[in-house]
Design a protein around this motif. Structure first.
Motif, short mmCIF file in Angstrom:
data_model
loop_
_atom_site.label_atom_id
_atom_site.label_comp_id
_atom_site.label_asym_id
_atom_site.label_seq_id
_atom_site.Cartn_x
_atom_site.Cartn_y
_atom_site.Cartn_z
N GLN A 87 -23.31 4.78 -1.91
CA GLN A 87 -24.14 3.59 -1.83
C GLN A 87 -24.13 2.84 -3.16
O GLN A 87 -23.98 1.62 -3.20
CB GLN A 87 -25.56 3.96 -1.43
N ARG A 88 -24.28 3.58 -4.25
CA ARG A 88 -24.28 2.97 -5.59
C ARG A 88 -22.93 2.27 -5.85
O ARG A 88 -22.90 1.12 -6.31
CB ARG A 88 -24.53 4.04 -6.66
N TYR A 129 -25.67 8.95 -1.80
CA TYR A 129 -26.23 8.04 -2.81
C TYR A 129 -25.13 7.50 -3.73
O TYR A 129 -25.13 6.32 -4.08
CB TYR A 129 -27.31 8.74 -3.63
#
Length: 98
Positions: free
Chosen positions: A29-30, A26
């Motif tokens: 991805q961020r 995550y």
């Protein structure tokens, strides 16, 4: 993918006084979503630049760029779409070696 744990604002997490290793898919991805091309020093060609799409009339462009950048980073992308009744970006992507 495992990497150094970050705080929600992207800084390294030193809450225990040392670096922590944690699940980081995550976080990656961020970072890719928020970064423009050239902002990631070690990989200057990477970055979606999602903020640039906020005032744009090309939501499909954001979806294409997200899929392209995540795939180039080694993720297997199953879904990139906006939620049915909101502007939330729904992404299902995992690194292929996970």
């Amino acid at each position: 993918m495992k990497d150094y744990k970050q705080q929600p604002d992207g800084d390294l997490d030193f809450t225990t006084g040392d670096l922590l290793i944690a699940e980081s898919t995550y976080q990656h991805q961020r970072d890719l979503l928020y970064s423009d091309k050239g902002h990631i020093r070690q990989k200057a060609e990477a970055g979606v630049g999602a903020v640039n799409y906020m005032m744009d009339n090309d939501p499909e462009g954001l979806l294409r760029a997200t899929r392209k950048e995540f795939t180039a980073d080694g993720m297997k992308v199953s879904k990139v779409a906006f939620a049915t009744y909101s502007n939330d970006l729904n992404v299902e992507a995992r690194y292929e070696n996970d």
